[in-house]
Design a protein around this motif. Structure first.
Motif, PDB file in Angstrom:
ATOM      1  N   THR A  62      -4.594 -22.434  32.827  1.00  0.00           N
ATOM      2  CA  THR A  62      -5.396 -21.315  33.304  1.00  0.00           C
ATOM      3  C   THR A  62      -6.867 -21.701  33.268  1.00  0.00           C
ATOM      4  O   THR A  62      -7.272 -22.597  32.516  1.00  0.00           O
ATOM      5  N   ARG A  75      -7.586 -18.443  37.597  1.00  0.00           N
ATOM      6  CA  ARG A  75      -6.439 -19.010  38.295  1.00  0.00           C
ATOM      7  C   ARG A  75      -5.425 -19.541  37.285  1.00  0.00           C
ATOM      8  O   ARG A  75      -5.779 -19.995  36.203  1.00  0.00           O
ATOM      9  N   TYR A  77      -2.356 -22.292  37.347  1.00  0.00           N
ATOM     10  CA  TYR A  77      -1.949 -23.401  38.206  1.00  0.00           C
ATOM     11  C   TYR A  77      -1.236 -24.480  37.409  1.00  0.00           C
ATOM     12  O   TYR A  77      -1.172 -24.431  36.186  1.00  0.00           O
ATOM     13  N   SER A  78      -0.704 -25.444  38.141  1.00  0.00           N
ATOM     14  CA  SER A  78      -0.087 -26.627  37.548  1.00  0.00           C
ATOM     15  C   SER A  78      -0.453 -27.827  38.410  1.00  0.00           C
ATOM     16  O   SER A  78      -0.487 -27.730  39.631  1.00  0.00           O
ATOM     17  N   ASN A  79      -0.719 -28.948  37.770  1.00  0.00           N
ATOM     18  CA  ASN A  79      -0.955 -30.197  38.497  1.00  0.00           C
ATOM     19  C   ASN A  79       0.329 -30.989  38.693  1.00  0.00           C
ATOM     20  O   ASN A  79       0.322 -32.054  39.284  1.00  0.00           O
ATOM     21  N   ILE A  84       4.798 -27.069  42.935  1.00  0.00           N
ATOM     22  CA  ILE A  84       4.666 -26.666  44.344  1.00  0.00           C
ATOM     23  C   ILE A  84       5.998 -26.786  45.070  1.00  0.00           C
ATOM     24  O   ILE A  84       6.323 -25.969  45.926  1.00  0.00           O
ATOM     25  N   GLU A  87       7.875 -23.723  43.953  1.00  0.00           N
ATOM     26  CA  GLU A  87       7.256 -22.480  44.458  1.00  0.00           C
ATOM     27  C   GLU A  87       7.555 -22.253  45.943  1.00  0.00           C
ATOM     28  O   GLU A  87       7.844 -21.140  46.355  1.00  0.00           O
ATOM     29  N   LEU A 153       5.277 -18.663  40.100  1.00  0.00           N
ATOM     30  CA  LEU A 153       3.849 -18.380  39.928  1.00  0.00           C
ATOM     31  C   LEU A 153       3.434 -17.118  40.686  1.00  0.00           C
ATOM     32  O   LEU A 153       2.757 -16.250  40.122  1.00  0.00           O
TER      33      LEU A 153
END
Length: 181
Positions: A62, A75, A77-79, A84, A87, A153
């Motif tokens: 975050t 935000r 997120y994830s790296n 992705i 998602e 997410l």
């Protein structure tokens, strides 16, 4: 007739503190909202993943900051690229599955199947995902058309957003109470 206002200096000093107090309260409130969203995302992942090392859950991050216009934004997120893929899905299966896509984002999906070398995977993808295992020149592969979108997410952020106003309001009130005392 004359009159004197007592405490005007103290009032002015408190008024001068207000912008920083509001900013601090909003930032802390945003952090609380993101913590909620992260919790919802982890809950969704843990309840739907068939096989996991926990790596995706641990990859969630975050951030709360001021953007270039001075607006406080947060935000979740994830790296980890798996985030992705999960998602929005992959391949034809991902393209055809229902999902919410952010405005201004165009997703492009591979239209041909691909092969995953079986000796490079620690689990049986046939048992877990139903991927057929194929032998090609004495080597085994899993054939796939991708995976459907399994959003975690987007729903988490949407759920936390419904609570955001109250969470941020509470934090601002706490900051006002503590900062103006």
């Amino acid at each position: 007739m004359s009159f004197e206002i007592r405490g005007l200096d103290r009032l002015k000093a408190k008024m001068d503190k207000l912008p920083k107090i509001y900013e601090s309260g909003i930032k802390k409130g945003q952090e609380d909202v993101l913590d909620k969203a992260e919790g919802y995302a982890v809950q969704e992942l843990q309840s739907t993943i068939k096989w996991s090392t926990g790596e995706l859950t641990r990859s969630l991050m975050t951030e709360v900051k001021l953007d270039s216009s001075g607006k406080i934004v947060g935000r979740l997120y994830s790296n980890d690229p798996v985030a992705i893929y999960r998602e929005f899905g992959t391949g034809r299966n991902g393209e055809s599955s229902p999902k919410k896509v952010p405005n201004g984002v165009t997703l492009v999906y591979r239209q041909t199947p691909w092969f995953i070398p079986a000796d490079q995977v620690d689990i049986d993808l046939s048992k877990i995902y139903g991927m057929p295992k194929i032998k090609i020149k004495d080597k085994y592969f899993y054939r796939t058309n991708g995976q459907p979108a399994r959003q975690f997410l987007t729903p988490a952020v949407e759920k936390a957003s419904q609570e955001a106003d109250e969470i941020i309001k509470k934090r601002v009130q706490e900051e006002l109470h503590g900062g103006l005392s």
